[in-house]
Design a protein around this motif. Sequence first.
Motif, short mmCIF file in Angstrom:
data_model
loop_
_atom_site.label_atom_id
_atom_site.label_comp_id
_atom_site.label_asym_id
_atom_site.label_seq_id
_atom_site.Cartn_x
_atom_site.Cartn_y
_atom_site.Cartn_z
N ALA A 128 -88.43 -116.46 8.53
CA ALA A 128 -87.40 -116.00 9.46
C ALA A 128 -87.01 -117.10 10.45
O ALA A 128 -85.84 -117.27 10.78
CB ALA A 128 -87.89 -114.77 10.22
N ASP A 129 -88.01 -117.85 10.92
CA ASP A 129 -87.72 -118.95 11.84
C ASP A 129 -86.77 -119.96 11.20
O ASP A 129 -85.88 -120.50 11.87
CB ASP A 129 -89.01 -119.64 12.28
N CYS A 130 -86.96 -120.22 9.93
CA CYS A 130 -86.10 -121.19 9.24
C CYS A 130 -84.70 -120.62 8.98
O CYS A 130 -83.70 -121.26 9.29
CB CYS A 130 -86.74 -121.60 7.90
N ILE A 131 -84.64 -119.41 8.44
CA ILE A 131 -83.35 -118.83 8.06
C ILE A 131 -82.52 -118.47 9.28
O ILE A 131 -81.28 -118.50 9.25
CB ILE A 131 -83.58 -117.59 7.16
N SER A 132 -83.17 -118.13 10.41
CA SER A 132 -82.44 -117.70 11.60
C SER A 132 -81.68 -118.83 12.29
O SER A 132 -80.99 -118.60 13.28
CB SER A 132 -83.39 -117.04 12.62
N LYS A 133 -81.78 -120.04 11.76
CA LYS A 133 -80.95 -121.12 12.28
C LYS A 133 -79.48 -120.87 11.96
O LYS A 133 -78.59 -121.43 12.62
CB LYS A 133 -81.40 -122.45 11.70
N ALA A 134 -79.23 -120.00 10.95
CA ALA A 134 -77.84 -119.71 10.57
C ALA A 134 -77.56 -118.23 10.38
O ALA A 134 -76.40 -117.84 10.25
CB ALA A 134 -77.51 -120.46 9.27
N PHE A 135 -78.62 -117.38 10.35
CA PHE A 135 -78.44 -115.95 10.06
C PHE A 135 -79.25 -115.10 11.03
O PHE A 135 -80.24 -115.57 11.61
CB PHE A 135 -78.90 -115.63 8.63
N ASP A 136 -78.85 -113.84 11.16
CA ASP A 136 -79.70 -112.84 11.79
C ASP A 136 -80.66 -112.34 10.70
O ASP A 136 -80.22 -111.94 9.62
CB ASP A 136 -78.89 -111.66 12.32
N VAL A 137 -81.96 -112.33 11.00
CA VAL A 137 -82.96 -112.04 9.97
C VAL A 137 -83.82 -110.84 10.36
O VAL A 137 -84.33 -110.77 11.48
CB VAL A 137 -83.90 -113.25 9.73
N LEU A 138 -83.95 -109.91 9.43
CA LEU A 138 -84.94 -108.84 9.56
C LEU A 138 -86.03 -109.18 8.56
O LEU A 138 -85.76 -109.27 7.35
CB LEU A 138 -84.33 -107.48 9.26
N TYR A 139 -87.24 -109.44 9.06
CA TYR A 139 -88.30 -109.84 8.15
C TYR A 139 -89.42 -108.79 8.13
O TYR A 139 -89.70 -108.14 9.13
CB TYR A 139 -88.84 -111.23 8.48
N ILE A 140 -90.02 -108.65 6.94
CA ILE A 140 -90.95 -107.55 6.68
C ILE A 140 -92.24 -108.10 6.07
O ILE A 140 -92.20 -108.85 5.09
CB ILE A 140 -90.32 -106.52 5.71
N GLY A 141 -93.36 -107.72 6.65
CA GLY A 141 -94.66 -108.01 6.06
C GLY A 141 -95.20 -106.75 5.40
O GLY A 141 -95.19 -105.68 6.01
N VAL A 142 -95.65 -106.88 4.14
CA VAL A 142 -96.16 -105.72 3.39
C VAL A 142 -97.52 -106.08 2.80
O VAL A 142 -97.69 -107.17 2.24
CB VAL A 142 -95.20 -105.31 2.25
N SER A 143 -98.48 -105.17 2.93
CA SER A 143 -99.80 -105.40 2.33
C SER A 143 -100.35 -104.09 1.77
O SER A 143 -99.98 -103.00 2.24
CB SER A 143 -100.77 -105.98 3.36
N GLY A 144 -101.22 -104.20 0.78
CA GLY A 144 -101.84 -103.00 0.19
C GLY A 144 -101.71 -102.98 -1.31
O GLY A 144 -100.83 -103.62 -1.89
N GLN A 145 -102.58 -102.21 -1.96
CA GLN A 145 -102.63 -102.14 -3.43
C GLN A 145 -102.24 -100.77 -3.96
O GLN A 145 -102.05 -100.62 -5.17
CB GLN A 145 -104.05 -102.49 -3.90
N THR A 146 -102.13 -99.79 -3.08
CA THR A 146 -101.73 -98.45 -3.51
C THR A 146 -100.67 -97.92 -2.56
O THR A 146 -100.52 -98.41 -1.43
CB THR A 146 -102.91 -97.47 -3.50
N GLN A 147 -99.94 -96.93 -3.01
CA GLN A 147 -98.89 -96.33 -2.18
C GLN A 147 -99.49 -95.76 -0.90
O GLN A 147 -98.89 -95.85 0.18
CB GLN A 147 -98.18 -95.22 -2.96
N GLU A 148 -100.71 -95.21 -1.00
CA GLU A 148 -101.34 -94.57 0.15
C GLU A 148 -101.72 -95.59 1.23
O GLU A 148 -101.63 -95.30 2.43
CB GLU A 148 -102.57 -93.79 -0.28
N GLU A 149 -102.19 -96.76 0.83
CA GLU A 149 -102.66 -97.73 1.81
C GLU A 149 -101.60 -98.75 2.21
O GLU A 149 -101.83 -99.60 3.08
CB GLU A 149 -103.89 -98.47 1.29
N LEU A 150 -100.44 -98.68 1.60
CA LEU A 150 -99.40 -99.68 1.84
C LEU A 150 -99.06 -99.76 3.34
O LEU A 150 -98.77 -98.75 3.97
CB LEU A 150 -98.14 -99.34 1.05
#
Length: 638
Positions: A128-150
């Motif tokens: 996001a730090d890199c892309i936001s030099k020219a764009f508005d950025v919504l960035y998402i972190g995702v972790s987990g191995q199952t739908q329940e723990e995502l």
Amino acid sequence: MQVEIHTQRKHKVVGPKSKPRRSGQSKNEGLTEQLVFKAMNRLGYYDGGQAIIVEPKKSAKPQIQKLLTAASKRSGGTGPGYPDYIIRDESQEDVVVVIECKADITKHVSDSLDRYADYAVDGARLYADCISKAFDVLYIGVSGQTQEELTVSHYVKLRGEKDHKEILKGCGLQAFPTYLEQLKNQRFRVDYSALLEYVGGLNKQLHGKRIPEKQRAILFSGILLALEDATFRRSYRLHANSEDVLDTMIQQLSKILEKAASKSMDKFAGLRDEFSSIRRSPALIRDGYFKELVQEVEEHVYAFVKGNEYHDIVSRCYVEFLKYANDDGSLGIVLTPAHITQLMCDLAGVGKDSVVLDNCCGTGGFLVAAMGKMVAAANGDKDKIDRIKKQQLVGVEYQPHIFNLAVSNMIIHGDGKSNIFHEDCFKSTNLVKPFRPTVALLNPPFNDGSGIDELQFVGQALGCLEPNGIAIAIVPMSCAMYDSGQGLAVKQNLLKLHSLEASMSLPNQLFNDKGANTCALVFRAHVAHDPKKKTWFGYWREDGFVKSKRRREDSAGRWQAIREQWLDAFLNRTVVTGSSLLHSVTAEDEWLCEAYLETDYSTITQADFERDVMRFALYNLMLEIQSPGSSEALHDKA
């Protein structure tokens, strides 16, 4: 790994491949990516009818690729690096969404936020730090191995801004329009603040040039109106001096008003004269100042107005110009906050077929908000949008200088007819009724010294509505309290003809320093009030806005969720202990939620009890210190 990149055509979508993980096997990031892919598929990211482009690892957009050449997670941004997903919309060139996945939920986010290779949020943040030099950025972190723990975290990094802001806390992955709306709201908040800073500086500048307060506002609106004309926008820079620019602007404004007034200029004669009076300010044309001013307004204000078409930014700027002269209320401008005008439109059910009246329209805030709702509901139907702007928005304003500002405001926002009448609203019924209004939205003058009760303005608006029409008025709480005098008679007359559907107590500092505590009253027109039918009451005292500098702001981003909660409760007449109820009332009763509200004691904890006992003990101690012996009576009563 395969995934379809471009999604504008119908096609088979293939997601990332991943082998199933056996018990005891190390965690697999591919599973996380696959969960994200499936969620996006459910949410319509791969719908061939949309312009959404989902790109894994790399982007086909050269500008994004170039920015990511300094996004290596391993080397701290000194080489190329690419997120797991890059999402964009061809119709929204200035925004990008990126997603970074990690298998292990313990590697979701670090305390330092700079462990880019190891943590999902940290890595997304680097991209996001890199892309936001020219764009508005919504960035998402995702972790987990199952739908329940995502685990999912959302952040925004805007172009040109240093701060990162977490949003949508506690939410899973969302549809792309939700992300666009979030980015739009965040960008609006930042740009709006910058706009007001500019207008505040301009106000001081014009004050230094001894331009009177009222003339500053008309000058400002005149420049914005002239900039509506493409020929003026192209030509003013070519003029050799400010005097020629000013003369050209006055001529252009006369043409705009003539077109808006159709057959007669009489309606806008006062406004035309106001614009002409700008010529009598020699300070504007000295040293090329006026030409520079027009260029500044185009850059800082006009572009913002066009990018946020149905936000009543213009009225807010007027108030900024007039704030010194308006401190004592002598100019009569008390601006209804934009989030409230929009909420009232939703409560009234404003749609493409509504005809909206504001019989105390001020600078036109309610009408601009209604226009936005109606145009959106028309869904691109050009004939319908033209009809909305020409025939379905009606305003009345008595004060001439505010009338002039209202007319300018409506034309700037694309109202081609501008059905704003310069008239006493109590004498305007014959002007308004032919439009057959179905909704009235108003914030009548508070204690204006005329001897007219605020509810009399409400009654006048209701009298102009079609049967079963809805009127919503923001009035001082005193109007809804018991009154044995003139107020009681006004309330009795109202309920003989119309019914009180709802009453909502509004936030204490809704109008900043104006001091009046307010409520919103909802009436149904030409349906006599049935004292046996229950009215809905809402306790809407907390909207999430806090006072910052000279204005209230939704700095924590709470308003959207609060708005949805309020709207749902109102539309469904929901009863919630401590915040809403149903109660039968007459003219002799209080029309405020506080009069009937029950306390939800189930929410009180042991800690709450102990805290309040301590406060009571400290209060008694304070009394004892101030006046020995004075607390004994309190103890006896307790």
